[in-house]
Design an enzyme around this catalytic site. Sequence first.
Site, PDB file in Angstrom:
ATOM      1  N   THR A  73      85.017  63.383 -62.405  1.00 38.20           N
ATOM      2  CA  THR A  73      83.981  62.366 -62.651  1.00 38.20           C
ATOM      3  C   THR A  73      82.607  63.018 -62.707  1.00 38.20           C
ATOM      4  O   THR A  73      81.802  62.744 -63.617  1.00 38.20           O
ATOM      5  CB  THR A  73      84.008  61.308 -61.516  1.00 38.20           C
ATOM      6  N   THR A 237      76.159  73.678 -51.275  1.00 33.04           N
ATOM      7  CA  THR A 237      77.051  74.755 -50.830  1.00 33.04           C
ATOM      8  C   THR A 237      78.434  74.489 -51.402  1.00 33.04           C
ATOM      9  O   THR A 237      78.944  73.371 -51.311  1.00 33.04           O
ATOM     10  CB  THR A 237      77.095  74.806 -49.289  1.00 33.04           C
ATOM     11  N   CYS A 327      92.684  54.442 -61.186  1.00 26.83           N
ATOM     12  CA  CYS A 327      91.250  54.199 -60.986  1.00 26.83           C
ATOM     13  C   CYS A 327      90.947  52.716 -61.022  1.00 26.83           C
ATOM     14  O   CYS A 327      89.889  52.280 -60.607  1.00 26.83           O
ATOM     15  CB  CYS A 327      90.449  54.895 -62.061  1.00 26.83           C
TER      16      CYS A 327
HETATM   17  N1  PLP Z   1      88.809  61.580 -66.640  1.00 29.37           N
HETATM   18  C1  PLP Z   1      90.095  61.214 -66.776  1.00 29.37           C
HETATM   19  C2  PLP Z   1      90.699  61.140 -68.143  1.00 29.37           C
HETATM   20  C3  PLP Z   1      90.852  60.906 -65.647  1.00 29.37           C
HETATM   21  O1  PLP Z   1      92.121  60.532 -65.787  1.00 29.37           O
HETATM   22  C4  PLP Z   1      90.244  60.976 -64.371  1.00 29.37           C
HETATM   23  C5  PLP Z   1      90.990  60.604 -63.157  1.00 29.37           C
HETATM   24  O2  PLP Z   1      91.948  59.862 -63.207  1.00 29.37           O
HETATM   25  C6  PLP Z   1      88.906  61.388 -64.303  1.00 29.37           C
HETATM   26  C7  PLP Z   1      88.221  61.673 -65.457  1.00 29.37           C
HETATM   27  C8  PLP Z   1      88.206  61.495 -62.990  1.00 29.37           C
HETATM   28  O3  PLP Z   1      88.611  62.660 -62.297  1.00 29.37           O
HETATM   29  P1  PLP Z   1      88.375  62.758 -60.714  1.00 29.37           P
HETATM   30  O4  PLP Z   1      89.444  61.932 -60.084  1.00 29.37           O
HETATM   31  O5  PLP Z   1      88.527  64.215 -60.393  1.00 29.37           O
HETATM   32  O6  PLP Z   1      87.014  62.265 -60.449  1.00 29.37           O
END
Ligand code: PLP
Length: 392
Positions: A73, A237, A327
């Site tokens: 993200t 850090t 998510c």
């Molecule tokens: N982008 C995609 C296509 C994802 O599937 C995800 C997580 O499911 C993310 C970004 C976000 O990654 P993170 O969980 O490391 O923040």
Amino acid sequence: MAKRIYFDHSATTPLDPRVALAMQPANEELFGNPSSLHSEGRQAKEFLQQARARVAALLNADANEIIFTASGTEADNLALLGVFHAGHQPGHMITSSIEHPAITAACGFLEKCGVSVTYLPVDEQGLIAPADLQQAFRADTRLVSIMSANNVVGTIQPIAELARITHERGVLFHTDAVQSTGKVPLDVRRVAVDMVSMSAHKLHGPKGVGALWVRKGVQLRPVIFGGGQERGLRSATENVAGIVGFGKAAQLAFEQMPEEAARLVHLRERILSGLQESLPQTYLIGHPYKRLPGHLCLAFAGQEGEAIKLLLALDEAGVAVSSGSACSAHRASEPSPVLLAMGFDPIRARGTLRVTLGRFNTAHEVDRFLQILPQAVNLLRPVASYAGLARV
Ligand code: PLP
């Protein structure tokens, strides 16, 4: 009691024991701050550099082009906000209508700051048409951001072609490769991308570590300010143990990529053909073969409204799958924006089962799943108005 079956690797993956082992020294005796000048600090810095080289190798990139972040993200946010200087520079960007919220929410923020965003449509298999991208450019277009593979339906985009079209216009190209990294090759010396987002926990590495690969020469502004770590683009850090784990996970994924992809495709196809035999109402969502190796997005004609019930029944029977994107678990009963963008009506857009395989899954687990799932589906009530239909 039978061992549980974990088929939700697009949400997250279990840590590979070899990754856990590699992280141990950085967690315990070698705990130095990589910015410190003493031996402990220098040792930690060496760990970081080794991990950087391993993550870069996944993309055939230079190690010093990797910026470690705290997540996929954050890498996505850094790419978008970094180009538009956190909304302080105007202009236009192009993305797709099926991106992860890490992109769409960042786009929403940029729009509030005055940046104009075009969301490209996709077809019913989730593919973007290069011709649509060709037509979307404006004189002030500064960035195109298209995901390499979709988290909900598994469709893989024609990134090389989309990036080539973008570079012909002299515009920067970013890809969110969080789902495809380590599963599908991406060579940044051959493909005209400028930035690539990755996340360790999707490839049997630890959670809370990501990276943005930024091609040398690309001008980015940081979104986090402080001590100037990661070439000033990501102060704080460093999470040394997590980064070491990411490096090890990247190395393992790189070494095993072709064999592992072939193995997962085989298991995936075995699930699909097995289900289509025992449950003829099964249909696949997304592209039949331009898809992530271990990824299936399934629906059952006439029972699309029952995906959550099915997921819970499977959970009870010892199988972990997803109804879409983890998510959006807190919005589980809402239709998936990805499926709506692909042209599904709201009922069907609620009714998918995402089955995503990973490194430790076996043929035996697949066979057990092929027994458990039909029983769970047959217990569900059909959605009368949709019985017998496929999709709109
Ligand atoms: N982008 C995609 C296509 C994802 O599937 C995800 C997580 O499911 C993310 C970004 C976000 O990654 P993170 O969980 O490391 O923040």
